[in-house]
Design an enzyme around this catalytic site. Structure first.
Site, PDB file in Angstrom:
ATOM      1  N   HIS A   1      -8.469   9.800   4.499  1.00 27.27           N
ATOM      2  CA  HIS A   1      -7.903   8.771   5.364  1.00 27.27           C
ATOM      3  C   HIS A   1      -8.316   9.014   6.807  1.00 27.27           C
ATOM      4  O   HIS A   1      -8.545  10.142   7.223  1.00 27.27           O
ATOM      5  CB  HIS A   1      -6.375   8.788   5.273  1.00 27.27           C
ATOM      6  CG  HIS A   1      -5.847   8.260   3.986  1.00 27.27           C
ATOM      7  ND1 HIS A   1      -4.929   8.939   3.229  1.00 27.27           N
ATOM      8  CD2 HIS A   1      -6.099   7.109   3.323  1.00 27.27           C
ATOM      9  CE1 HIS A   1      -4.643   8.234   2.148  1.00 27.27           C
ATOM     10  NE2 HIS A   1      -5.342   7.128   2.184  1.00 27.27           N
TER      11      HIS A   1
ATOM     12  N   ASN B   1     -10.070   0.214   0.609  1.00 26.07           N
ATOM     13  CA  ASN B   1      -9.046   0.065   1.633  1.00 26.07           C
ATOM     14  C   ASN B   1      -9.646   0.345   3.005  1.00 26.07           C
ATOM     15  O   ASN B   1     -10.308   1.366   3.203  1.00 26.07           O
ATOM     16  CB  ASN B   1      -7.894   1.039   1.387  1.00 26.07           C
ATOM     17  CG  ASN B   1      -7.034   0.634   0.209  1.00 26.07           C
ATOM     18  OD1 ASN B   1      -7.406  -0.238  -0.581  1.00 26.07           O
ATOM     19  ND2 ASN B   1      -5.886   1.257   0.075  1.00 26.07           N
ATOM     20  N   VAL B   2      -9.401  -0.551   3.951  1.00 30.05           N
ATOM     21  CA  VAL B   2      -9.916  -0.413   5.311  1.00 30.05           C
ATOM     22  C   VAL B   2      -8.769  -0.584   6.293  1.00 30.05           C
ATOM     23  O   VAL B   2      -8.050  -1.584   6.241  1.00 30.05           O
ATOM     24  CB  VAL B   2     -11.019  -1.451   5.607  1.00 30.05           C
ATOM     25  CG1 VAL B   2     -11.562  -1.268   7.020  1.00 30.05           C
ATOM     26  CG2 VAL B   2     -12.151  -1.354   4.587  1.00 30.05           C
TER      27      VAL B   2
ATOM     28  N   ASP C   1       0.826  -1.198   0.000  1.00 32.63           N
ATOM     29  CA  ASP C   1       0.000   0.000   0.000  1.00 32.63           C
ATOM     30  C   ASP C   1       0.870   1.261   0.000  1.00 32.63           C
ATOM     31  O   ASP C   1       1.971   1.270   0.551  1.00 32.63           O
ATOM     32  CB  ASP C   1      -0.891  -0.037   1.256  1.00 32.63           C
ATOM     33  CG  ASP C   1      -1.954   1.035   1.277  1.00 32.63           C
ATOM     34  OD1 ASP C   1      -2.367   1.484   0.196  1.00 32.63           O
ATOM     35  OD2 ASP C   1      -2.391   1.401   2.388  1.00 32.63           O
ATOM     36  N   HIS C   2       0.407   2.333  -0.602  1.00 32.38           N
ATOM     37  CA  HIS C   2       0.970   3.691  -0.501  1.00 32.38           C
ATOM     38  C   HIS C   2       2.503   3.748  -0.498  1.00 32.38           C
ATOM     39  O   HIS C   2       3.109   4.299   0.420  1.00 32.38           O
ATOM     40  CB  HIS C   2       0.459   4.373   0.769  1.00 32.38           C
ATOM     41  CG  HIS C   2      -0.911   4.943   0.609  1.00 32.38           C
ATOM     42  ND1 HIS C   2      -1.200   5.956  -0.279  1.00 32.38           N
ATOM     43  CD2 HIS C   2      -2.067   4.634   1.233  1.00 32.38           C
ATOM     44  CE1 HIS C   2      -2.494   6.250  -0.199  1.00 32.38           C
ATOM     45  NE2 HIS C   2      -3.044   5.458   0.694  1.00 32.38           N
TER      46      HIS C   2
ATOM     47  N   HIS D   1      -9.670   4.724  -1.255  1.00 34.78           N
ATOM     48  CA  HIS D   1      -9.032   4.746   0.052  1.00 34.78           C
ATOM     49  C   HIS D   1      -9.947   5.502   1.015  1.00 34.78           C
ATOM     50  O   HIS D   1     -10.780   6.302   0.607  1.00 34.78           O
ATOM     51  CB  HIS D   1      -7.674   5.439  -0.030  1.00 34.78           C
ATOM     52  CG  HIS D   1      -6.680   4.703  -0.869  1.00 34.78           C
ATOM     53  ND1 HIS D   1      -5.414   4.398  -0.424  1.00 34.78           N
ATOM     54  CD2 HIS D   1      -6.746   4.203  -2.132  1.00 34.78           C
ATOM     55  CE1 HIS D   1      -4.748   3.746  -1.364  1.00 34.78           C
ATOM     56  NE2 HIS D   1      -5.550   3.621  -2.418  1.00 34.78           N
ATOM     57  N   GLY D   2      -9.765   5.261   2.307  1.00 35.44           N
ATOM     58  CA  GLY D   2     -10.589   5.968   3.275  1.00 35.44           C
ATOM     59  C   GLY D   2     -12.007   5.447   3.338  1.00 35.44           C
ATOM     60  O   GLY D   2     -12.960   6.219   3.448  1.00 35.44           O
ATOM     61  N   ALA D   3     -12.174   4.116   3.300  1.00 38.27           N
ATOM     62  CA  ALA D   3     -13.515   3.539   3.341  1.00 38.27           C
ATOM     63  C   ALA D   3     -14.049   3.416   4.763  1.00 38.27           C
ATOM     64  O   ALA D   3     -15.254   3.239   4.958  1.00 38.27           O
ATOM     65  CB  ALA D   3     -13.524   2.162   2.672  1.00 38.27           C
ATOM     66  N   SER D   4     -13.161   3.487   5.763  1.00 34.64           N
ATOM     67  CA  SER D   4     -13.620   3.372   7.144  1.00 34.64           C
ATOM     68  C   SER D   4     -14.560   4.524   7.479  1.00 34.64           C
ATOM     69  O   SER D   4     -14.211   5.694   7.328  1.00 34.64           O
ATOM     70  CB  SER D   4     -12.419   3.394   8.108  1.00 34.64           C
ATOM     71  OG  SER D   4     -11.635   2.235   7.976  1.00 34.64           O
TER      72      SER D   4
END
Length: 316
Positions: free
Chosen positions: A178, A228-229, A80-81, A206-209
């Site tokens: 994020h 992404n979680v 990731d990243h 990204h930033g699904a939480s």
């Protein structure tokens, strides 16, 4: 079954669901993802941040790869990243075949050059690449509407970027952030719809939480095939540790099993939300190269999943 990220995302895109990519930091995180995925007959992705890669180095990669390979369902391993060519070399040398070459912090032209070169490097080593245009931050307050728009993915630029870099997946910025959303999330779905219409590769968010279910479903409708979680799973882990820290003589293995189960519950909820539950049979692998759901599940049900107990020292 060690799976290809490309196969997972493209199959999900064709069939209208998304793959959950969960950041893992240790053995407990790996177990939580695989236990949840196996229980729900779902594909999933074990995701390693470069800082975790540098911390655990090749043993952590080997653990993730072996656990994925022994799983009863398709599991991919993804870096990731990654903003550094050096770290990408390290990941490729360790055997990772799925890389996020993240040049989103750079001006557009430099991001394009970085992503193109890292795609060439990764492809030469048999790996696929995710890249990002637009800039996802960890905070959203204090920005004007124009400033937020300037950070978002431009549909026209997305077409050029994919053509010039040959990346396999594109992470988009449409108002997602994020970490925790400090106010009500506001995603630009008209923008996402335009991006989907303009490009053919699977999209990543990204930033699904913390995103509402309705936004997740709408994002899938408009081509997002990977979420992404991290935050919610990490919090589940930390909450277990905090609640047991006052014990005089804690049983560490018992605490770790509680942490695994707490993370597993969060992951299972996300797999349900993303629509991947019961979809393992759709994904080609060494053990599942047919699309007969009943036949596939009958076969996997005969195989006993690995169980982890506090009095057993064996790893995945």
């Amino acid at each position: 079954m060690l799976a290809s990220t490309s196969e997972l995302l493209n199959t999900a895109l064709r069939n209208g669901y998304a793959i959950g990519a969960f950041n893992v930091y240790n053995l407990e995180g790996v177990k939580a993802v695989i236990n949840a995925a196996e229980a729900l007959h779902s594909p999933a992705i074990l995701q390693l941040h470069p800082s975790v890669l540098l911390y655990g180095k090749s043993p952590l990669v080997a653990l993730s790869m072996e656990a994925a390979g022994k799983s009863l369902v398709p599991i991919a391993v993804h870096l990731d990243h990654c903003t550094s060519e050096k770290d990408i070399h390290l990941a490729l040398a360790a055997g990772i075949k799925s890389i996020m070459a993240d040049g989103s912090f750079l001006p557009y032209e430099q991001n394009l050059i970085f992503s193109r070169e890292m795609t060439k490097l990764s492809n030469a080593n048999g790996a696929v690449v995710e890249a990002e245009i637009g800039r996802i931050s960890g905070r959203e307050e204090g920005l004007t509407i124009d400033e937020k728009a300037a950070k978002m993915t431009d549909p026209v630029a997305a077409v050029e970027f994919i053509k010039e870099t040959n990346v396999d997946f594109l992470a988009v910025t449409i108002g997602n952030v994020h970490g925790k959303y400090l106010s009500e999330p506001k995603l630009d779905f008209p923008r996402l719809e335009k991006i989907q219409a303009a490009v053919s590769v699977p999209l990543v968010m990204h930033g699904a939480s913390g995103l509402p279910d309705s936004m997740i479903h709408q994002s899938i409708k408009f081509g997002v095939s990977k979420f992404n979680v991290n935050t919610e799973v990490r919090e589940a882990y930390m909450n277990v540790l905090k609640s047991n820290i006052s014990e005089a003589h804690p049983d560490l293995l018992e605490i770790m099993e509680k942490a695994i189960d707490s993370m597993r519950l969060v992951i299972a909820d996300k797999l349900q939300l993303f629509g991947s539950v019961g979809k393992a049979y759709l994904h080609q692998s060494l053990d599942a190269d047919r699309l007969d759901r009943k036949e596939y599940q009958q076969e996997t049900n005969k195989r006993q999943p690995i169980k982890f107990r506090s009095n057993v020292k064996a790893c995945v």
